[in-house]
Motif scaffolding. Structure first.
Motif, mmCIF file in Angstrom:
data_model
loop_
_atom_site.group_PDB
_atom_site.id
_atom_site.type_symbol
_atom_site.label_atom_id
_atom_site.label_comp_id
_atom_site.label_asym_id
_atom_site.label_seq_id
_atom_site.Cartn_x
_atom_site.Cartn_y
_atom_site.Cartn_z
ATOM 1 N N GLN A 21 0.751 -1.269 -0.009
ATOM 2 C CA GLN A 21 -0.179 0.076 0.075
ATOM 3 C C GLN A 21 0.898 1.258 -0.055
ATOM 4 N N VAL A 22 1.977 1.135 0.648
ATOM 5 C CA VAL A 22 2.949 2.415 0.844
ATOM 6 C C VAL A 22 3.636 2.557 -0.788
ATOM 7 N N LEU A 23 3.849 1.463 -1.484
ATOM 8 C CA LEU A 23 4.150 1.582 -2.884
ATOM 9 C C LEU A 23 3.134 2.313 -3.862
ATOM 10 N N LYS A 24 2.005 2.170 -3.598
ATOM 11 C CA LYS A 24 0.750 2.677 -4.312
ATOM 12 C C LYS A 24 0.616 4.222 -4.084
ATOM 13 N N LEU A 25 1.225 4.511 -3.042
ATOM 14 C CA LEU A 25 1.322 6.096 -2.837
ATOM 15 C C LEU A 25 2.541 7.047 -3.747
ATOM 16 N N ALA A 26 3.617 6.049 -4.082
ATOM 17 C CA ALA A 26 4.691 6.850 -4.738
ATOM 18 C C ALA A 26 4.225 7.510 -5.902
ATOM 19 N N CYS A 27 4.761 8.528 -6.288
ATOM 20 C CA CYS A 27 4.520 8.980 -7.661
ATOM 21 C C CYS A 27 5.696 8.751 -8.463
ATOM 22 N N SER A 28 6.898 8.195 -8.106
ATOM 23 C CA SER A 28 7.930 7.835 -9.079
ATOM 24 C C SER A 28 7.726 6.292 -9.425
ATOM 25 N N ASP A 29 8.646 5.933 -10.478
ATOM 26 C CA ASP A 29 8.243 4.784 -10.887
ATOM 27 C C ASP A 29 8.653 3.425 -9.785
ATOM 28 N N THR A 30 7.531 2.575 -9.708
ATOM 29 C CA THR A 30 7.685 1.342 -8.712
ATOM 30 C C THR A 30 7.712 0.130 -9.247
ATOM 31 N N LEU A 31 8.000 -0.071 -10.780
ATOM 32 C CA LEU A 31 7.972 -1.174 -11.263
ATOM 33 C C LEU A 31 8.884 -2.208 -10.572
ATOM 34 N N ILE A 32 10.324 -1.646 -10.486
ATOM 35 C CA ILE A 32 11.216 -2.568 -10.022
ATOM 36 C C ILE A 32 10.537 -2.972 -8.369
ATOM 37 N N ASN A 33 10.527 -2.201 -7.623
ATOM 38 C CA ASN A 33 9.650 -2.375 -6.189
ATOM 39 C C ASN A 33 8.684 -3.409 -6.345
ATOM 40 N N ASN A 34 7.932 -3.275 -7.312
ATOM 41 C CA ASN A 34 6.541 -4.342 -7.263
ATOM 42 C C ASN A 34 6.871 -5.502 -7.731
ATOM 43 N N ILE A 35 7.941 -5.670 -8.809
ATOM 44 C CA ILE A 35 8.361 -6.727 -9.260
ATOM 45 C C ILE A 35 9.299 -7.731 -8.134
ATOM 46 N N LEU A 36 10.320 -6.760 -7.418
ATOM 47 C CA LEU A 36 10.838 -7.457 -6.310
ATOM 48 C C LEU A 36 9.797 -7.959 -5.152
ATOM 49 N N GLU A 37 8.876 -7.338 -5.075
ATOM 50 C CA GLU A 37 7.915 -7.554 -3.882
ATOM 51 C C GLU A 37 7.351 -8.895 -4.096
ATOM 52 N N TYR A 38 6.537 -8.933 -5.331
ATOM 53 C CA TYR A 38 5.865 -10.326 -5.714
ATOM 54 C C TYR A 38 6.693 -11.287 -6.031
ATOM 55 N N PHE A 39 8.216 -10.984 -6.862
ATOM 56 C CA PHE A 39 8.835 -12.150 -6.763
ATOM 57 C C PHE A 39 9.343 -12.847 -5.429
ATOM 58 N N VAL A 40 9.912 -12.056 -4.672
ATOM 59 C CA VAL A 40 10.167 -12.432 -3.199
ATOM 60 C C VAL A 40 8.996 -13.266 -2.760
ATOM 61 N N THR A 41 8.055 -12.507 -2.460
ATOM 62 C CA THR A 41 6.993 -13.114 -1.970
ATOM 63 C C THR A 41 6.671 -14.582 -2.636
ATOM 64 N N SER A 42 6.528 -14.592 -3.952
ATOM 65 C CA SER A 42 6.296 -15.862 -4.497
ATOM 66 C C SER A 42 7.129 -16.959 -4.383
ATOM 67 N N VAL A 43 8.513 -16.541 -4.515
ATOM 68 C CA VAL A 43 9.439 -17.553 -4.465
ATOM 69 C C VAL A 43 9.741 -17.982 -2.882
ATOM 70 N N TRP A 44 9.980 -17.150 -2.177
ATOM 71 C CA TRP A 44 10.390 -17.369 -0.727
ATOM 72 C C TRP A 44 9.103 -18.090 -0.047
ATOM 73 N N GLY A 45 7.843 -17.461 -0.103
ATOM 74 C CA GLY A 45 6.781 -18.090 0.327
ATOM 75 C C GLY A 45 6.381 -19.474 -0.291
ATOM 76 N N GLY A 46 6.525 -19.647 -1.626
ATOM 77 C CA GLY A 46 6.173 -20.716 -2.331
ATOM 78 C C GLY A 46 7.096 -21.956 -2.121
ATOM 79 N N VAL A 47 8.428 -21.566 -2.038
ATOM 80 C CA VAL A 47 9.378 -22.502 -1.570
ATOM 81 C C VAL A 47 9.192 -23.245 -0.106
ATOM 82 N N THR A 48 8.847 -22.187 0.681
ATOM 83 C CA THR A 48 8.567 -22.665 2.127
ATOM 84 C C THR A 48 7.508 -23.439 2.149
ATOM 85 N N LEU A 49 6.234 -23.058 1.518
ATOM 86 C CA LEU A 49 5.215 -23.604 1.652
ATOM 87 C C LEU A 49 5.046 -25.170 0.932
ATOM 88 N N LEU A 50 5.793 -25.147 -0.126
ATOM 89 C CA LEU A 50 5.755 -26.536 -0.898
ATOM 90 C C LEU A 50 6.951 -27.341 -0.032
#
Length: 312
Positions: A183-212
């Motif tokens: 939600q903090v990233l959504k308030l930014a006016c600068s480009d957050t593409l890298i931030n969003n990619i990093l957030e969802y990549f880490v969440t998916s990989v880290w959470g996915g690996v441990t859950l699997l």
């Protein structure tokens, strides 16, 4: 939209769970009770485990770390919310918001790793019982905790440093009761593409690996439990594993709902309730699910209570 340099941002506004002032006393009382129960019960169980030599085993070692992590996770979020409700203020400083993001990520990540470590502990205990004390030695247990903490801190620092480079708009309202990264990233006016990619990549990989890892560890666990000849042995094994799976299901389901809702650009208000579940409710429920139905733990608690009573 007008940009506001990050160095002059004074504060964000946390809109909370409700803007209805009539509900604020109810919310304050409810979350104060939840916070006190979480801290006191978790702390009391940690003291019981540390004071009873019969509970100095890997399973209770991981449980104690989980309970301490839950206290820290809850403390990162709830006290600020209570202060804001009591003072009828919605503000949180820029530094405070970044601090909340960082520590929230540390403790959420550590919870993720601890649940995986506990699954591995159950796998070794049930599938390789003769080698349990050799494999799950104190050095390995401590190494798993330190490695989990190191990974969690590195992940949190990475995301926090990425947020520091963002510029924010004049609209700094967060539709939640704490500073959540997405939600903090959504308030930014600068480009957050890298931030969003990093957030969802880490969440998916880290959470996915441990859950699997947790899921696949339970296939041989289930097979081994079914081969136990005695009904009492099966019940004890299923009881321990069932408690773990209950907390795993609650934690991952609510976390994934929050991040999937954020990815789908749904109303931020719709992520508030799942956020309450994994940041506030789950830390309170963990000791009741894991320990208060455990005979050994209840015995240790009774001993601790009798020791405390003897001092009076």
């Amino acid at each position: 939209m007008k940009l506001e340099n990050r160095t002059v941002i004074a504060e964000f506004l946390l809109l909370g769970l409700s803007e209805n002032p009539e509900l604020h006393p109810l919310l304050f009382g409810l979350f104060l009770i939840i916070y006190l129960v979480t801290v006191l019960v978790n702390l009391f169980i940690i003291l019981a485990v540390s004071s009873d030599s019969h509970l100095h085993s890997p399973m209770y070692f991981f449980l104690s770390n989980l309970y301490f992590n839950d206290i820290c996770f809850n403390t990162t979020v709830v006290p600020k919310m209570l202060v804001n409700i009591q003072t009828q203020s919605k503000s949180i400083s820029y530094t405070g918001c970044l601090t909340q993001i960082c520590f929230g990520l540390v403790f959420a990540g550590l919870e993720n790793c601890l649940l995986a470590a506990m699954a591995y502990d159950r796998y070794v205990a049930i599938c390789q019982p003769l080698r349990y004390t050799i494999i799950m030695n104190p050095s390995l247990c401590s190494l798993l905790i330190l490695l989990s903490l190191f990974i969690s801190i590195m992940n949190a620092l990475l995301h926090s440093l990425m947020v520091l480079h963002l510029s924010f708009c004049t609209d700094l309202e967060i539709s939640n009761f704490f500073c959540e990264l997405g939600q903090v990233l959504k308030l930014a006016c600068s480009d957050t593409l890298i931030n969003n990619i990093l957030e969802y990549f880490v969440t998916s990989v880290w959470g996915g690996v441990t859950l699997l890892g947790i899921i696949f560890s339970y296939f041989p666990i289930a097979s081994s439990i079914l081969r136990i000849p005695s009904a009492g042995g099966k019940y004890k094994a299923f009881s321990t594993c069932g408690s773990h799976l209950s907390v795993v299901s609650l934690f991952y389901r609510t976390v994934f709902v929050v991040y999937l809702s954020s990815a789908a650009t749904l109303s931020p208000r719709k992520t508030a309730i799942p956020s309450v579940m994994y940041t506030v409710v789950t830390p309170m429920l963990n000791p009741f699910i894991y320990s208060l139905r455990n005979k050994d733990m209840m015995g240790a608690l009774r001993k601790l209570i009798s020791r405390i009573s003897s001092f009076h």
